[in-house]
Design an enzyme around this catalytic site. Structure first.
Site, PDB file in Angstrom:
ATOM      1  N   CYS A  71       0.810  -1.228   0.000  1.00 28.01           N
ATOM      2  CA  CYS A  71       0.000   0.000   0.000  1.00 28.01           C
ATOM      3  C   CYS A  71       0.842   1.275   0.000  1.00 28.01           C
ATOM      4  O   CYS A  71       0.600   2.190  -0.791  1.00 28.01           O
ATOM      5  CB  CYS A  71      -0.975  -0.014   1.170  1.00 28.01           C
ATOM      6  SG  CYS A  71      -0.217   0.082   2.815  1.00 28.01           S
ATOM      7  N   HIS A  76      -2.472   1.474   7.037  1.00 28.38           N
ATOM      8  CA  HIS A  76      -2.845   1.352   5.621  1.00 28.38           C
ATOM      9  C   HIS A  76      -2.999   2.751   5.035  1.00 28.38           C
ATOM     10  O   HIS A  76      -3.300   3.713   5.740  1.00 28.38           O
ATOM     11  CB  HIS A  76      -4.153   0.572   5.473  1.00 28.38           C
ATOM     12  CG  HIS A  76      -4.460   0.192   4.057  1.00 28.38           C
ATOM     13  ND1 HIS A  76      -3.757  -0.780   3.377  1.00 28.38           N
ATOM     14  CD2 HIS A  76      -5.383   0.678   3.176  1.00 28.38           C
ATOM     15  CE1 HIS A  76      -4.247  -0.899   2.143  1.00 28.38           C
ATOM     16  NE2 HIS A  76      -5.224  -0.021   2.002  1.00 28.38           N
ATOM     17  N   HIS A  99      -5.945   2.040  -4.044  1.00 31.99           N
ATOM     18  CA  HIS A  99      -5.057   1.471  -3.013  1.00 31.99           C
ATOM     19  C   HIS A  99      -4.727   0.026  -3.354  1.00 31.99           C
ATOM     20  O   HIS A  99      -5.382  -0.607  -4.187  1.00 31.99           O
ATOM     21  CB  HIS A  99      -5.696   1.570  -1.626  1.00 31.99           C
ATOM     22  CG  HIS A  99      -6.838   0.617  -1.394  1.00 31.99           C
ATOM     23  ND1 HIS A  99      -7.017  -0.083  -0.220  1.00 31.99           N
ATOM     24  CD2 HIS A  99      -7.888   0.239  -2.187  1.00 31.99           C
ATOM     25  CE1 HIS A  99      -8.094  -0.829  -0.286  1.00 31.99           C
ATOM     26  NE2 HIS A  99      -8.650  -0.657  -1.476  1.00 31.99           N
TER      27      HIS A  99
END
Length: 342
Positions: A257, A305, A317
């Site tokens: 990510c 994240h 993402h």
């Protein structure tokens, strides 16, 4: 004979008796897909958190290795300088010894040529100044060398600690991902497909709930356009859609990510930190209601994240292992905050 027959009958009765089940484990109820999804999500979250730890430690290891190399070069240079100064100080000491250590006043009384002696006195004074300067420089160099050696020792200890931290984090990541793969491998194909639908449905419900918040409403009213750099970052991120998530990958075939957001902004000409935690810690923060395309949306309380906002309430993402880079709702996960690289 009767006694023997009776004993045999007793043994047969004992063998025929049912075995007590006092130590048997009770049968465990069949796990539902929701149970599996909850455990898999937890495992991936733990692995993602450990990934942040690993990436940060790995970055520090690389920096510390460069620091140690630079210190080694400085120490080598200082040692060569120390050897030169030590040789000079030794030569001065030997010269003084050969001169018998006679002071200039005694030389003036004993000498036949006062003018020559005065010239020599000037030279002797300059020599004494040079000797003092050499000794002072020798002391300074010795102290500096000790300081550099101490810095190198500290840097080496930090390097060892961070290498251990990275190794521990990598073991945790490997363990968590292996456990998640085992759980998923135990499902039938239709169950795995259903599991992905459950994930998507949960993300959709979270997005719908977020769209009803005041921040989302203000964001829609005050929607801002992307800057030139923000647009370049968004263009790069959207071009990666469909590529797989892979732990620790920094492109170009796969990303995790934070590597995706870093690469997107690198394509826009802006360098940002490698991990989602460092991106959250170091980059300027903006209100959710004021975010614009190119901003980074950071998720979960531990900043584990991150995605890149592309406008219209959506992000791009890299979700997790087994999934591909995709577009999702900005509110599909718990938002910690928003940061702006450019």
């Amino acid at each position: 004979m009767k006694r023997t027959a009776g004993l045999a009958c007793a043994v047969l009765l004992l063998l025929a008796a049912p075995v007590p089940a006092a130590h048997a484990d009770p049968p465990s109820p069949r796990r539902t897909l929701q149970d599996v999804r909850a455990e898999v999500d937890a495992l991936y979250r733990q692995a993602e958190r450990a990934t942040g730890t690993y990436n940060a430690a790995h970055e520090r290891v690389l920096a510390q290795q460069k620091e140690i190399v630079a210190l080694a070069r400085v120490i080598d240079r200082e040692q060569a300088r120390l050897r030169t100064l030590t040789a000079q100080a030794g030569a001065l000491a030997r010269a003084q010894y050969r001169g018998g250590g006679i002071g200039p006043g005694v030389g003036l009384l004993l000498g036949d040529d006062p003018d020559a002696f005065l010239d020599g006195l000037v030279l002797a004074d300059r020599g004494a100044q040079a000797a003092n300067a050499t000794i002072d420089e020798l002391r300074t160099t010795t102290a500096e060398l000790g300081a550099y050696a101490h810095s190198a020792t500290v840097a080496w200890e930090r390097l060892m600690a961070d290498q251990k931290k990275a190794a521990d984090a990598k073991r945790e990541i490997t363990t968590r991902l292996a456990r998640a793969r085992t759980l998923l491998a135990g499902l039938e194909a239709r169950e795995r497909a259903r599991l992905e639908r459950l994930e998507d449905e949960a993300a959709y419900r979270s997005q719908v709930a977020w769209l009803r918040t005041d921040a989302a409403a203000r964001l829609r009213r005050n929607a801002a356009g992307a800057t030139r750099q923000g647009a370049a970052a968004v263009a790069f991120a959207t071009a990666q859609i469909g590529k797989p998530y892979r732990w620790g990958a920094g492109g170009p075939a796969a990303y995790d990510c934070s590597a995706l957001t870093q690469a997107a902004w690198r394509a826009a000409g802006v360098g940002i930190p490698r991990t989602s935690q460092e991106q959250w810690r170091l980059l300027p923060r903006v209100p959710v209601a004021s975010m614009r395309p190119g901003d980074l949306v950071v998720y979960f309380e531990d900043a584990g994240h991150v995605g890149i906002y592309v406008g219209d309430g959506a992000i791009v993402h890299a979700p997790r292992p087994g999934r591909r880079i995709t577009m999702a709702g900005a509110g599909s996960m718990p938002i910690l905050g928003v940061v702006r690289p450019g």
